[in-house]
Design a protein around this motif. Sequence first.
Motif, PDB file in Angstrom:
ATOM      1  N   ALA A  10      -2.386  35.246  31.298  1.00 47.58           N
ATOM      2  CA  ALA A  10      -3.402  34.430  30.620  1.00 47.58           C
ATOM      3  C   ALA A  10      -2.890  33.022  30.360  1.00 47.58           C
ATOM      4  O   ALA A  10      -1.709  32.835  30.043  1.00 47.58           O
ATOM      5  N   VAL A  11      -3.795  32.042  30.516  1.00 43.03           N
ATOM      6  CA  VAL A  11      -3.530  30.694  30.016  1.00 43.03           C
ATOM      7  C   VAL A  11      -4.449  30.499  28.817  1.00 43.03           C
ATOM      8  O   VAL A  11      -5.660  30.750  28.908  1.00 43.03           O
ATOM      9  N   ILE A  12      -3.851  30.086  27.692  1.00 40.45           N
ATOM     10  CA  ILE A  12      -4.641  29.766  26.506  1.00 40.45           C
ATOM     11  C   ILE A  12      -4.557  28.260  26.298  1.00 40.45           C
ATOM     12  O   ILE A  12      -3.453  27.691  26.326  1.00 40.45           O
ATOM     13  N   VAL A  13      -5.678  27.610  26.136  1.00 37.32           N
ATOM     14  CA  VAL A  13      -5.671  26.158  25.937  1.00 37.32           C
ATOM     15  C   VAL A  13      -5.885  25.899  24.450  1.00 37.32           C
ATOM     16  O   VAL A  13      -6.933  26.244  23.892  1.00 37.32           O
ATOM     17  N   GLY A  14      -4.870  25.305  23.806  1.00 38.15           N
ATOM     18  CA  GLY A  14      -4.955  25.009  22.373  1.00 38.15           C
ATOM     19  C   GLY A  14      -4.059  25.922  21.548  1.00 38.15           C
ATOM     20  O   GLY A  14      -4.214  27.144  21.586  1.00 38.15           O
ATOM     21  N   ALA A  15      -3.092  25.315  20.843  1.00 40.66           N
ATOM     22  CA  ALA A  15      -2.186  26.087  19.978  1.00 40.66           C
ATOM     23  C   ALA A  15      -2.577  25.890  18.525  1.00 40.66           C
ATOM     24  O   ALA A  15      -1.766  25.514  17.677  1.00 40.66           O
ATOM     25  N   GLY A  16      -3.860  26.113  18.236  1.00 36.72           N
ATOM     26  CA  GLY A  16      -4.332  26.098  16.844  1.00 36.72           C
ATOM     27  C   GLY A  16      -4.342  27.533  16.325  1.00 36.72           C
ATOM     28  O   GLY A  16      -3.677  28.418  16.878  1.00 36.72           O
ATOM     29  N   ILE A  17      -5.134  27.761  15.280  1.00 37.50           N
ATOM     30  CA  ILE A  17      -5.143  29.083  14.643  1.00 37.50           C
ATOM     31  C   ILE A  17      -5.657  30.148  15.623  1.00 37.50           C
ATOM     32  O   ILE A  17      -5.068  31.220  15.760  1.00 37.50           O
ATOM     33  N   ALA A  18      -6.739  29.838  16.346  1.00 38.44           N
ATOM     34  CA  ALA A  18      -7.313  30.822  17.270  1.00 38.44           C
ATOM     35  C   ALA A  18      -6.367  31.073  18.444  1.00 38.44           C
ATOM     36  O   ALA A  18      -6.099  32.228  18.808  1.00 38.44           O
ATOM     37  N   GLY A  19      -5.862  30.000  19.048  1.00 34.18           N
ATOM     38  CA  GLY A  19      -5.024  30.138  20.243  1.00 34.18           C
ATOM     39  C   GLY A  19      -3.731  30.885  19.951  1.00 34.18           C
ATOM     40  O   GLY A  19      -3.318  31.774  20.723  1.00 34.18           O
ATOM     41  N   LEU A  20      -3.103  30.571  18.814  1.00 36.57           N
ATOM     42  CA  LEU A  20      -1.816  31.212  18.505  1.00 36.57           C
ATOM     43  C   LEU A  20      -2.007  32.686  18.135  1.00 36.57           C
ATOM     44  O   LEU A  20      -1.193  33.531  18.508  1.00 36.57           O
ATOM     45  N   THR A  21      -3.112  32.991  17.430  1.00 35.38           N
ATOM     46  CA  THR A  21      -3.352  34.409  17.107  1.00 35.38           C
ATOM     47  C   THR A  21      -3.662  35.194  18.374  1.00 35.38           C
ATOM     48  O   THR A  21      -3.156  36.304  18.573  1.00 35.38           O
ATOM     49  N   ALA A  22      -4.502  34.614  19.243  1.00 38.94           N
ATOM     50  CA  ALA A  22      -4.833  35.305  20.495  1.00 38.94           C
ATOM     51  C   ALA A  22      -3.558  35.515  21.316  1.00 38.94           C
ATOM     52  O   ALA A  22      -3.352  36.583  21.910  1.00 38.94           O
ATOM     53  N   ALA A  23      -2.680  34.498  21.340  1.00 36.65           N
ATOM     54  CA  ALA A  23      -1.441  34.605  22.117  1.00 36.65           C
ATOM     55  C   ALA A  23      -0.587  35.762  21.605  1.00 36.65           C
ATOM     56  O   ALA A  23      -0.074  36.576  22.389  1.00 36.65           O
ATOM     57  N   THR A  24      -0.463  35.857  20.279  1.00 38.51           N
ATOM     58  CA  THR A  24       0.344  36.940  19.694  1.00 38.51           C
ATOM     59  C   THR A  24      -0.262  38.307  20.028  1.00 38.51           C
ATOM     60  O   THR A  24       0.441  39.220  20.474  1.00 38.51           O
ATOM     61  N   ALA A  25      -1.591  38.412  19.810  1.00 42.10           N
ATOM     62  CA  ALA A  25      -2.237  39.718  20.021  1.00 42.10           C
ATOM     63  C   ALA A  25      -2.182  40.124  21.498  1.00 42.10           C
ATOM     64  O   ALA A  25      -1.917  41.288  21.823  1.00 42.10           O
ATOM     65  N   ALA A 304     -10.814  32.216   9.299  1.00 40.32           N
ATOM     66  CA  ALA A 304     -11.023  33.672   9.378  1.00 40.32           C
ATOM     67  C   ALA A 304     -11.619  34.037  10.731  1.00 40.32           C
ATOM     68  O   ALA A 304     -11.139  34.945  11.419  1.00 40.32           O
ATOM     69  N   LEU A 305     -12.655  33.286  11.131  1.00 40.10           N
ATOM     70  CA  LEU A 305     -13.291  33.593  12.416  1.00 40.10           C
ATOM     71  C   LEU A 305     -12.304  33.395  13.566  1.00 40.10           C
ATOM     72  O   LEU A 305     -12.290  34.161  14.535  1.00 40.10           O
ATOM     73  N   ALA A 306     -11.464  32.348  13.452  1.00 38.29           N
ATOM     74  CA  ALA A 306     -10.506  32.043  14.532  1.00 38.29           C
ATOM     75  C   ALA A 306      -9.477  33.168  14.683  1.00 38.29           C
ATOM     76  O   ALA A 306      -9.183  33.612  15.805  1.00 38.29           O
ATOM     77  N   VAL A 307      -8.949  33.658  13.545  1.00 41.31           N
ATOM     78  CA  VAL A 307      -7.947  34.737  13.615  1.00 41.31           C
ATOM     79  C   VAL A 307      -8.607  36.021  14.121  1.00 41.31           C
ATOM     80  O   VAL A 307      -8.075  36.716  14.994  1.00 41.31           O
ATOM     81  N   GLU A 308      -9.792  36.322  13.573  1.00 39.78           N
ATOM     82  CA  GLU A 308     -10.493  37.551  14.007  1.00 39.78           C
ATOM     83  C   GLU A 308     -10.772  37.506  15.510  1.00 39.78           C
ATOM     84  O   GLU A 308     -10.601  38.508  16.203  1.00 39.78           O
ATOM     85  N   ASP A 309     -11.208  36.340  16.015  1.00 38.04           N
ATOM     86  CA  ASP A 309     -11.492  36.228  17.452  1.00 38.04           C
ATOM     87  C   ASP A 309     -10.276  36.647  18.282  1.00 38.04           C
ATOM     88  O   ASP A 309     -10.398  37.401  19.254  1.00 38.04           O
ATOM     89  N   GLY A 310      -9.107  36.123  17.907  1.00 39.36           N
ATOM     90  CA  GLY A 310      -7.888  36.421  18.684  1.00 39.36           C
ATOM     91  C   GLY A 310      -7.602  37.912  18.698  1.00 39.36           C
ATOM     92  O   GLY A 310      -7.284  38.492  19.756  1.00 39.36           O
ATOM     93  N   LEU A 311      -7.768  38.556  17.538  1.00 41.32           N
ATOM     94  CA  LEU A 311      -7.472  39.993  17.446  1.00 41.32           C
ATOM     95  C   LEU A 311      -8.486  40.824  18.228  1.00 41.32           C
ATOM     96  O   LEU A 311      -8.117  41.723  18.988  1.00 41.32           O
ATOM     97  N   VAL A 312      -9.776  40.506  18.025  1.00 43.20           N
ATOM     98  CA  VAL A 312     -10.825  41.313  18.670  1.00 43.20           C
ATOM     99  C   VAL A 312     -10.769  41.117  20.187  1.00 43.20           C
ATOM    100  O   VAL A 312     -10.972  42.065  20.952  1.00 43.20           O
ATOM    101  N   LEU A 313     -10.448  39.912  20.624  1.00 39.52           N
ATOM    102  CA  LEU A 313     -10.344  39.649  22.068  1.00 39.52           C
ATOM    103  C   LEU A 313      -9.297  40.580  22.698  1.00 39.52           C
ATOM    104  O   LEU A 313      -9.575  41.264  23.697  1.00 39.52           O
ATOM    105  N   ALA A 314      -8.104  40.611  22.123  1.00 38.00           N
ATOM    106  CA  ALA A 314      -7.032  41.449  22.698  1.00 38.00           C
ATOM    107  C   ALA A 314      -7.425  42.921  22.661  1.00 38.00           C
ATOM    108  O   ALA A 314      -7.191  43.664  23.620  1.00 38.00           O
ATOM    109  N   ARG A 315      -8.070  43.323  21.559  1.00 36.40           N
ATOM    110  CA  ARG A 315      -8.440  44.742  21.412  1.00 36.40           C
ATOM    111  C   ARG A 315      -9.480  45.150  22.461  1.00 36.40           C
ATOM    112  O   ARG A 315      -9.361  46.174  23.115  1.00 36.40           O
ATOM    113  N   GLU A 316     -10.514  44.304  22.641  1.00 36.39           N
ATOM    114  CA  GLU A 316     -11.588  44.663  23.586  1.00 36.39           C
ATOM    115  C   GLU A 316     -11.095  44.609  25.031  1.00 36.39           C
ATOM    116  O   GLU A 316     -11.519  45.402  25.859  1.00 36.39           O
TER     117      GLU A 316
END
Length: 375
Positions: A10-25, A304-316
Amino acid sequence: MNRYRGVRTAVIVGAGIAGLTAATALARAGWQVEIAEVGPPKAPSGWGLCLTGPSLRALDEVGLADACLAEGYGMSTITHVDVDGEPAGEARLPRLIGARRPAMVGIGRPVVHRILLAEARRCGAVVRHGVTVTAVDHERELVRVRLSDGTVRQVALLVGADGIRSAVRSLLGLKASLDFHGQRVWRALVPRPRWATGIHQFAGKADTAGLVPLSDRQAYVFLTENRVERSVLPDAALAPRLRQLLEGFPGRVEEIRSLVAESASVVRRPVLTALLEGAWNRGNGVVIGDAAHAPAPQMASGAALAVEDGLVLARELARHESVERGLHAFVSRRAKRCRTLVETSVAIAGLEQARRHHEAYPLADSCHRLMAEPA
Ligand SMILES: Cc1cc2nc3c(=O)[nH]c(=O)nc-3n(C[C@H](O)[C@H](O)[C@H](O)COP(=O)(O)OP(=O)(O)OC[C@H]3O[C@@H](n4cnc5c(N)ncnc54)[C@H](O)[C@@H]3O)c2cc1C
């Protein structure tokens, strides 16, 4: 169970709250993740954030809530004061991560960033600064991503987590409304008064102001200025203008006003919201966080939405056999909640402009209750 058996790059564009959480998950789920961040390696400077219950709950799932609580200021109440300086109620927010831990945390933006970045790296994500994406092509089940340093990646997933003015959103051809609501928000870092152990919000005759503790020593003042055109003020004019705007408020705001010093910590931003008009993804490219749904700051829930997005994305993605199906499930789970939050924040901005604060408070409280439902 992990049903996805395809290539996990995966390439994630943006190391903000959403990008970093998605990267971790994603990295924890076995994905090889590279982040392209246009900004420099130094953590973003600036004001503080209020991370509400849903943010803390999502951060707890990544194992980072306690790190945020240790470095921020935990609290559980919002005290409302009306235009005459009289108490207008106290909201006790639900403690979503257990009765022993607070309902929310005030924390410096650079601190959250440092905590999230360290965890993403620890999980194996590679972060490249000073780089953006310049072109995206879809090739069967892969996405071809050209970066601004001239290199090309062929990956199974492209995530645009590049904020409200998302370049990935445009490159994927996704349509979003980006609206200005006639308001500007102010933030200024100040020493924390000892009485400020929760959020205090004051309704003024024209504007709304308040205080959020960030640590034992520090807090931030917020002010929402109504009925303003989009304009730029020179840095030197920011602190005097904020003090002037705080003049009309009753009660403790006079004390807060005296704390706003001539310092570089005063920021003024237009209240902008963004919402995707249709799909969140095209092929295996998807947008998350503010790139998909940026609420007005009044609800303090964008993180909250940004962190949740990263988690739900990896889970789905893990639950489905293909990226396409995983993205479809992700968007189905997220779209309604995110739209409700953005639309409520816009309604609150409208009520504030109309000076109908008494209607805005219950609307915010009911939306906080909705957000307390699982993501
Ligand atoms: C004044 C203000 C106060 C707020 N207060 C709160 C609050 O108290 N609580 C709360 O929950 N929310 C708050 N929010 C909202 C919250 O900040 C956002 O919802 C949240 O930061 C969204 O995270 P994100 O990762 O999606 O986007 P961002 O935080 O915007 O991160 C996007 C990242 O992408 C990078 N980027 C941008 N373009 C590119 C590109 N082309 N290529 C590569 N990288 C790129 C940026 O440099 C950045 O690092 C506030 C917002 C504002 C404006």
